[in-house]
Scaffold this motif. Sequence first.
Motif, mmCIF file in Angstrom:
data_model
loop_
_atom_site.group_PDB
_atom_site.id
_atom_site.type_symbol
_atom_site.label_atom_id
_atom_site.label_comp_id
_atom_site.label_asym_id
_atom_site.label_seq_id
_atom_site.Cartn_x
_atom_site.Cartn_y
_atom_site.Cartn_z
ATOM 1 N N LEU A 18 0.871 -1.034 0.258
ATOM 2 C CA LEU A 18 -0.018 0.051 0.041
ATOM 3 C C LEU A 18 0.890 1.063 0.204
ATOM 4 C CD1 LEU A 18 -2.906 -0.909 2.607
ATOM 5 C CD2 LEU A 18 -2.978 -0.891 0.023
ATOM 6 N N LYS A 19 1.998 1.414 0.744
ATOM 7 C CA LYS A 19 2.638 2.283 1.035
ATOM 8 C C LYS A 19 3.731 2.672 -0.461
ATOM 9 C CE LYS A 19 6.184 4.560 3.682
ATOM 10 N NZ LYS A 19 6.902 4.621 5.162
ATOM 11 N N ASP A 20 4.179 1.550 -0.736
ATOM 12 C CA ASP A 20 5.493 1.616 -1.665
ATOM 13 C C ASP A 20 4.920 1.876 -2.980
ATOM 14 O OD1 ASP A 20 7.012 1.470 0.197
ATOM 15 O OD2 ASP A 20 7.991 -0.269 -0.021
ATOM 16 N N HIS A 21 3.719 1.034 -3.360
ATOM 17 C CA HIS A 21 3.134 0.861 -4.775
ATOM 18 C C HIS A 21 2.099 1.654 -5.111
ATOM 19 C CE1 HIS A 21 5.945 -2.553 -6.206
ATOM 20 N NE2 HIS A 21 5.829 -2.808 -4.999
ATOM 21 N N PHE A 22 1.153 2.081 -3.897
ATOM 22 C CA PHE A 22 0.002 2.805 -4.003
ATOM 23 C C PHE A 22 0.169 4.261 -3.374
ATOM 24 C CE2 PHE A 22 -1.506 -1.511 -4.622
ATOM 25 C CZ PHE A 22 -2.259 -1.555 -5.983
ATOM 26 N N GLY A 23 1.152 4.390 -2.902
ATOM 27 C CA GLY A 23 1.297 6.076 -2.225
ATOM 28 C C GLY A 23 0.305 6.115 -1.071
ATOM 29 N N ILE A 24 -0.114 4.837 -0.506
ATOM 30 C CA ILE A 24 -1.227 5.140 0.510
ATOM 31 C C ILE A 24 -0.759 5.115 1.862
ATOM 32 C CG2 ILE A 24 -3.242 4.038 1.365
ATOM 33 C CD1 ILE A 24 -3.825 2.638 -1.166
ATOM 34 N N LYS A 25 -1.109 6.113 2.497
ATOM 35 C CA LYS A 25 -0.664 6.395 4.019
ATOM 36 C C LYS A 25 -1.711 5.658 5.155
ATOM 37 C CE LYS A 25 0.582 9.827 7.063
ATOM 38 N NZ LYS A 25 0.648 11.518 7.534
ATOM 39 N N THR A 26 -1.004 4.883 5.670
ATOM 40 C CA THR A 26 -1.862 4.211 6.722
ATOM 41 C C THR A 26 -1.376 4.693 7.982
ATOM 42 O OG1 THR A 26 -0.555 2.228 7.078
ATOM 43 C CG2 THR A 26 -1.971 2.164 5.154
ATOM 44 N N GLY A 27 -2.148 4.292 9.326
ATOM 45 C CA GLY A 27 -1.495 4.550 10.576
ATOM 46 C C GLY A 27 -0.776 3.307 11.080
ATOM 47 N N ILE A 28 -0.393 2.307 10.290
ATOM 48 C CA ILE A 28 0.371 1.545 10.706
ATOM 49 C C ILE A 28 2.081 1.822 11.120
ATOM 50 C CG2 ILE A 28 1.658 -0.974 10.157
ATOM 51 C CD1 ILE A 28 -1.530 -1.259 10.480
ATOM 52 N N ASP A 29 2.573 1.390 12.150
ATOM 53 C CA ASP A 29 3.725 1.595 12.506
ATOM 54 C C ASP A 29 4.581 0.301 12.189
ATOM 55 O OD1 ASP A 29 6.244 1.838 13.929
ATOM 56 O OD2 ASP A 29 5.388 2.503 15.673
ATOM 57 N N GLU A 30 5.610 0.689 11.104
ATOM 58 C CA GLU A 30 5.942 -0.271 10.460
ATOM 59 C C GLU A 30 7.200 -1.005 11.528
ATOM 60 O OE1 GLU A 30 5.587 0.583 5.595
ATOM 61 O OE2 GLU A 30 7.518 1.378 6.983
ATOM 62 N N SER A 31 7.624 -0.254 11.928
ATOM 63 C CA SER A 31 8.860 -0.690 12.808
ATOM 64 C C SER A 31 8.496 -1.453 14.037
ATOM 65 C CB SER A 31 9.390 0.298 13.956
ATOM 66 O OG SER A 31 8.542 0.881 14.707
ATOM 67 N N LYS A 32 7.078 -2.212 14.264
ATOM 68 C CA LYS A 32 6.419 -2.964 15.053
ATOM 69 C C LYS A 32 6.124 -4.191 14.473
ATOM 70 C CE LYS A 32 6.868 -0.411 18.841
ATOM 71 N NZ LYS A 32 7.217 0.985 18.279
ATOM 72 N N LEU A 33 6.054 -4.290 13.011
ATOM 73 C CA LEU A 33 5.615 -5.500 12.293
ATOM 74 C C LEU A 33 6.634 -6.933 12.533
ATOM 75 C CD1 LEU A 33 4.936 -3.797 8.806
ATOM 76 C CD2 LEU A 33 3.146 -4.477 10.609
ATOM 77 N N TYR A 34 7.761 -6.744 12.819
ATOM 78 C CA TYR A 34 8.698 -7.788 13.037
ATOM 79 C C TYR A 34 8.414 -8.400 14.356
ATOM 80 C CZ TYR A 34 12.807 -10.717 13.379
ATOM 81 O OH TYR A 34 13.843 -11.838 13.581
ATOM 82 N N THR A 35 8.328 -7.502 15.456
ATOM 83 C CA THR A 35 7.867 -8.222 16.637
ATOM 84 C C THR A 35 6.567 -8.681 16.812
ATOM 85 O OG1 THR A 35 7.450 -5.733 17.511
ATOM 86 C CG2 THR A 35 9.686 -6.673 17.775
ATOM 87 N N MET A 36 5.803 -8.125 16.095
ATOM 88 C CA MET A 36 4.333 -8.658 16.069
ATOM 89 C C MET A 36 4.347 -10.059 15.495
ATOM 90 S SD MET A 36 1.135 -7.484 16.524
ATOM 91 C CE MET A 36 0.817 -9.096 17.354
ATOM 92 N N SER A 37 4.915 -10.130 14.356
ATOM 93 C CA SER A 37 5.316 -11.231 13.620
ATOM 94 C C SER A 37 5.901 -12.369 14.651
ATOM 95 C CB SER A 37 6.223 -11.377 12.525
ATOM 96 O OG SER A 37 6.626 -12.427 12.049
ATOM 97 N N LEU A 38 6.744 -12.205 15.276
ATOM 98 C CA LEU A 38 7.336 -13.046 16.296
ATOM 99 C C LEU A 38 6.454 -13.592 17.434
ATOM 100 C CD1 LEU A 38 11.074 -11.478 16.778
ATOM 101 C CD2 LEU A 38 10.283 -13.340 15.413
ATOM 102 N N LEU A 39 5.593 -12.516 17.868
ATOM 103 C CA LEU A 39 4.697 -12.740 19.099
ATOM 104 C C LEU A 39 3.512 -13.531 18.711
ATOM 105 C CD1 LEU A 39 3.232 -12.208 21.697
ATOM 106 C CD2 LEU A 39 2.086 -10.336 20.624
ATOM 107 N N VAL A 40 3.103 -13.624 17.432
ATOM 108 C CA VAL A 40 2.122 -14.435 16.710
ATOM 109 C C VAL A 40 2.626 -15.708 16.312
ATOM 110 C CG1 VAL A 40 0.482 -14.680 14.888
ATOM 111 C CG2 VAL A 40 0.626 -12.429 16.022
ATOM 112 N N SER A 41 3.729 -15.872 15.851
ATOM 113 C CA SER A 41 4.556 -17.143 15.539
ATOM 114 C C SER A 41 4.665 -17.753 17.043
ATOM 115 C CB SER A 41 5.864 -16.998 15.025
ATOM 116 O OG SER A 41 6.289 -18.262 14.769
ATOM 117 N N SER A 42 5.172 -17.294 17.996
ATOM 118 C CA SER A 42 5.352 -17.747 19.390
ATOM 119 C C SER A 42 3.957 -18.311 19.802
ATOM 120 C CB SER A 42 5.895 -16.903 20.344
ATOM 121 O OG SER A 42 6.000 -17.465 21.782
#
Length: 498
Positions: free
Chosen positions: A243-267
């Motif tokens: 959405l950000k890179d290909h469509f230029g759409i601004k969201t409220g997502i904090d990208e810096s938290k996506l990796y730790t979010m992934s680890l939490l759900v994986s665990s």
Amino acid sequence: MDTTLRDGEQTGGVSFMPHEKLQIAKALLRDVCVDRIEVASARVSEGEKKAVTSICGWASARGFINRVEVLGFVDHHVSIEWIISCGGKVINLLCKGSQKHCEQQLRKTPEEHIRNIIEEVEYAYARGLVTNVYLEDWSNGMKDSPEYVFALVEALRQTHVKRFMLPDTLGVLNPLTTVEYMRKMRRRFPDLHFDFHAHNDYNLAIANVSSAVLGGCNGIHTAVNGLGERAGNAPLSSVQAILKDHFGIKTGIDESKLYTMSLLVSSCSGIPVPQNMPIVGGHVFTQVAGVHADGDNKNGLYQNALMPERFGRHREYALGKNSGKANVLKNLEALGLELTPEETKRVTERVIELGDKKEVVTPEDLPYIIADVLKHDTMKETVKLESYLVTTAYGLKPSASLRIEIDGKSYETNATGDGQYDAFMHGLRDIYENRLHRPLPLLTDYAVSIPPGGQTDALVQTTITWELNGRTFRTRGLDADQTDAAIKATIKMLNSLG
């Protein structure tokens, strides 16, 4: 809208505990900042009711309650009352989006189904709930019975429905049909809000999300790590990046938290993240080929907009048979080591030789390789394990006794733990933190690999990931015993700290 806690939990073998659901919900809303979360299906179990109640209680206290949604059914108001009893404020009402499902599963005429839906929507409104509707099997409905879909939406647009959610329930769409069907919905109902819910049966979820955006949808459903029924949903991290890179759409997502979010759900889910999964996979920010590492030194020739720092990660340079001098130099630089061109060449040749034998080479192995290749004390061992004993017995906590030399002085200790290695680490922490007042890194990942074949005397490789002051690094140990391999990796870690 993220549906990890509802559709994601429909992944085979996944069942979140109530406290895990609360933890994930908090992280999604407070840290990652998704707009909405779907947390459960109504009436499933008492455990589910406990989870939804705790999430709604937490969300209400922080002003997030209108961002928490629960799937409900056309069931004579039972789902509505269940959601209200949990403190919920939003119902995602499951309706039939294809005539085939309406007539063959419900055994009702379209007119009967529409009448039943409107009764639920009006009752929910009277009870203070916001209502969104899922048009289940919408993709097949658009293919086989579009007039049924249009008649259903036309009838419901006159009610208090806030969002119409269009799922590719069986994952049958492709990018062309997705954009075609979405544009038909937009042209017919330009004033309505449409969400798109992709499934990945043909590995087209992300492509179809892109097409739905092109077609004019207003919202996208995602799941962390792409969890979901059968082949899963569109991954949250990938959707955000696209959405950000290909469509230029601004969201409220904090990208810096996506990796730790992934680890939490994986665990919590027990479903490991594939190493090559975009954004959150273990290897996606690792340059393997030497020419790529060389290009990074020349104005970032092999880099794109997906910079690791953007997602709270960092670039790594793999060491193995495809390594070139540039890979080795990048790792030496990170370790603060400097070699002559001839020494670097010899070390590179040894790394390639080890890689040819399918041995895993970590950056923390480099000082040992240098010492071996150059035959001098490049790697000074300031920490030496003099002796240790680890024991386990039925009914007793595992224990460890160890004597270790640090900077020429010996220290002894005894400790217990939840396992033999845990007991060893407790003893180590006693020495470092209580006697030397030095910090020890936090163990963030522990991976064990053995050769195939099942021999009980096979060598075990233990690779441990550590984190200290924002720096992440790995060490490995090799031994016939798993605990001994882990201890060897730990001693490497201590020496790498200096």
